[in-house]
Scaffold this active site. Sequence first.
Site, PDB file in Angstrom:
ATOM      1  N   VAL A 171      17.562 -16.515  -2.605  1.00 16.77           N
ATOM      2  CA  VAL A 171      18.592 -16.487  -3.955  1.00 16.77           C
ATOM      3  C   VAL A 171      20.102 -16.985  -3.205  1.00 16.77           C
ATOM      4  O   VAL A 171      20.244 -16.932  -2.417  1.00 16.77           O
ATOM      5  CB  VAL A 171      18.244 -14.755  -4.652  1.00 16.77           C
ATOM      6  CG1 VAL A 171      16.865 -15.066  -5.110  1.00 16.77           C
ATOM      7  CG2 VAL A 171      18.387 -13.999  -3.550  1.00 16.77           C
ATOM      8  N   SER A 175       9.732 -11.779   7.069  1.00 19.23           N
ATOM      9  CA  SER A 175      11.155 -11.429   6.634  1.00 19.23           C
ATOM     10  C   SER A 175      12.324 -10.922   8.639  1.00 19.23           C
ATOM     11  O   SER A 175      11.849 -10.513   9.117  1.00 19.23           O
ATOM     12  CB  SER A 175      11.972 -10.239   5.990  1.00 19.23           C
ATOM     13  OG  SER A 175      13.265 -10.198   6.385  1.00 19.23           O
ATOM     14  N   GLY A 176      13.138 -11.834   8.499  1.00 16.95           N
ATOM     15  CA  GLY A 176      13.811 -11.375   9.192  1.00 16.95           C
ATOM     16  C   GLY A 176      15.053 -10.123   9.189  1.00 16.95           C
ATOM     17  O   GLY A 176      16.025  -9.956   9.332  1.00 16.95           O
ATOM     18  N   ARG A 195      -3.605   0.954  -3.337  1.00 14.68           N
ATOM     19  CA  ARG A 195      -3.953  -0.027  -2.042  1.00 14.68           C
ATOM     20  C   ARG A 195      -3.104  -1.552  -2.611  1.00 14.68           C
ATOM     21  O   ARG A 195      -3.796  -2.324  -3.837  1.00 14.68           O
ATOM     22  CB  ARG A 195      -5.047  -1.045  -2.116  1.00 14.68           C
ATOM     23  CG  ARG A 195      -5.897  -1.845  -0.295  1.00 14.68           C
ATOM     24  CD  ARG A 195      -7.365  -2.602  -0.551  1.00 14.68           C
ATOM     25  NE  ARG A 195      -7.470  -2.828   0.794  1.00 14.68           N
ATOM     26  CZ  ARG A 195      -8.376  -3.851   0.972  1.00 14.68           C
ATOM     27  NH1 ARG A 195      -9.464  -3.104   0.535  1.00 14.68           N
ATOM     28  NH2 ARG A 195      -8.640  -4.454   1.747  1.00 14.68           N
ATOM     29  N   ASN A 254      -1.077   2.974   5.719  1.00 17.17           N
ATOM     30  CA  ASN A 254      -0.656   1.749   5.006  1.00 17.17           C
ATOM     31  C   ASN A 254      -0.077   1.577   6.499  1.00 17.17           C
ATOM     32  O   ASN A 254       1.060   1.894   7.298  1.00 17.17           O
ATOM     33  CB  ASN A 254       0.753   2.544   4.683  1.00 17.17           C
ATOM     34  CG  ASN A 254       2.232   1.650   3.757  1.00 17.17           C
ATOM     35  OD1 ASN A 254       1.752   0.882   3.516  1.00 17.17           O
ATOM     36  ND2 ASN A 254       2.903   2.019   3.546  1.00 17.17           N
ATOM     37  N   GLY A 255      -0.017   0.369   6.318  1.00 18.47           N
ATOM     38  CA  GLY A 255       0.312  -1.196   7.305  1.00 18.47           C
ATOM     39  C   GLY A 255      -0.431  -1.914   7.787  1.00 18.47           C
ATOM     40  O   GLY A 255      -1.273  -2.869   6.524  1.00 18.47           O
ATOM     41  N   ASP A 310      -8.717  -3.553   9.236  1.00 17.00           N
ATOM     42  CA  ASP A 310      -7.845  -2.939  10.600  1.00 17.00           C
ATOM     43  C   ASP A 310      -7.611  -1.355  10.289  1.00 17.00           C
ATOM     44  O   ASP A 310      -7.365  -0.624  11.516  1.00 17.00           O
ATOM     45  CB  ASP A 310      -7.104  -3.013  10.092  1.00 17.00           C
ATOM     46  CG  ASP A 310      -5.783  -3.475   9.512  1.00 17.00           C
ATOM     47  OD1 ASP A 310      -6.356  -3.201   8.270  1.00 17.00           O
ATOM     48  OD2 ASP A 310      -4.131  -3.434   9.425  1.00 17.00           O
ATOM     49  N   CYS A 344       0.575  -1.214   0.306  1.00 19.45           N
ATOM     50  CA  CYS A 344       0.014  -0.453  -0.115  1.00 19.45           C
ATOM     51  C   CYS A 344       0.834   1.521   0.226  1.00 19.45           C
ATOM     52  O   CYS A 344       1.880   1.110   0.552  1.00 19.45           O
ATOM     53  CB  CYS A 344      -1.291   0.460   1.236  1.00 19.45           C
ATOM     54  SG  CYS A 344      -2.407  -0.913   1.206  1.00 19.45           S
TER      55      CYS A 344
END
Length: 386
Positions: free
Chosen positions: A285, A357-358, A49, A74-75, A99, A2
Amino acid sequence: MCGITGAMYFDDREPSQAMLKSMTDVIIHRGPNDFGFWSENRIGLGFRRLSIIDIQEGHQPMANEDDTVWIVFNGEIYNYKYLRDMLQAKGHQFKTHSDTEVIVHMYEEFGEDCVKRLRGMFGFVIWDRRKKRLFGARDHFGIKPFYYYNDGRRFLFGSEIKSILAAEGVERNIDSESLLNYLTFQYVPEPATMFRGIHKLPPGHYVTVSYDGDMTIRRYWDPMLAPEERPFEECVEQIRETLKDSVVHHMQSDVERGRFLSSGIDSTAIAAHMRSIEPIRTFSVGFEGANNETVIARQTAQALDTEHYDKIITREDYFATPPKAVWHQDEPVADPSAIALYHVAQLAREHVTVVLSGKAPTSCSAGTGFTASRGRLHRLSGRRMP
């Protein structure tokens, strides 16, 4: 992922639909599923969006019941269901299951303090028609981007610098101090950007702008890191439970989810927690040569029993990518891993819409199938990169 954008003038005129469209179109890669505009005297809001929660509803800009509070957001708010139940018990009426609408009613109930009760990643702007005031906020850790520009005549904002540059009359000038900082630190420290006059709202801060143009930025969260004497085993268990709780909350979406998987500890731990909840797809990758991470990542995926996909980045792939990555990042980032992240996100987008993701912080910009942003959850849009 978004994207939000908009403009607030400090005199009696309405932002043009043409300008709002230009500011929104330039970030179409952030949100290919839907878009919207809303404007009146002095204020205009724009939105792109990528549908993650409440796919059928959740159109933005969104308003409360009597159209006195408008939002672009956004979020993702991970505790939105709890907050929704709490607000309904207080008499608030909801039109959607998104939300986004929860933030609207949280603002009605708690005002600026609403941000202190939100658990998630966010960059949003609320226009309060009664108070004739703009209220914008960025999440605690700055996972989501929030850029702004104030020249004394108007306040412009956006999820990306590109939106602000698309507005009428914004000049593209390099900030010399930011350039020196970049050459020294290999990034531009916030709140500055590489563009003169364009700034980042710092993490854990919100901004208010009055009808007459008075702008105030305040910190709403300040992490306190104090040493504690505790048994090592207790610390290990708390970290494990905290990580598991975070993964569970990050997996709230109405679309397919996946996981970036390297040969590192953080990605493996998160993937293991995800796999304990549901079958997942993982993506990695590697580069041509002896040090190819995909070999170990594939072994990890086999041990975790995930549906795994990987890709080798050739020399030609690597050197063809920087122009595209730079365009999406808006500012230079001296991190070669951004190229790998670009390719793994592109690979993942062929199969899923959301990945956990970390990845450590590298940049605050995001693009189609690519984000080198601060954070743990990446949303991958559907358009091809230019």
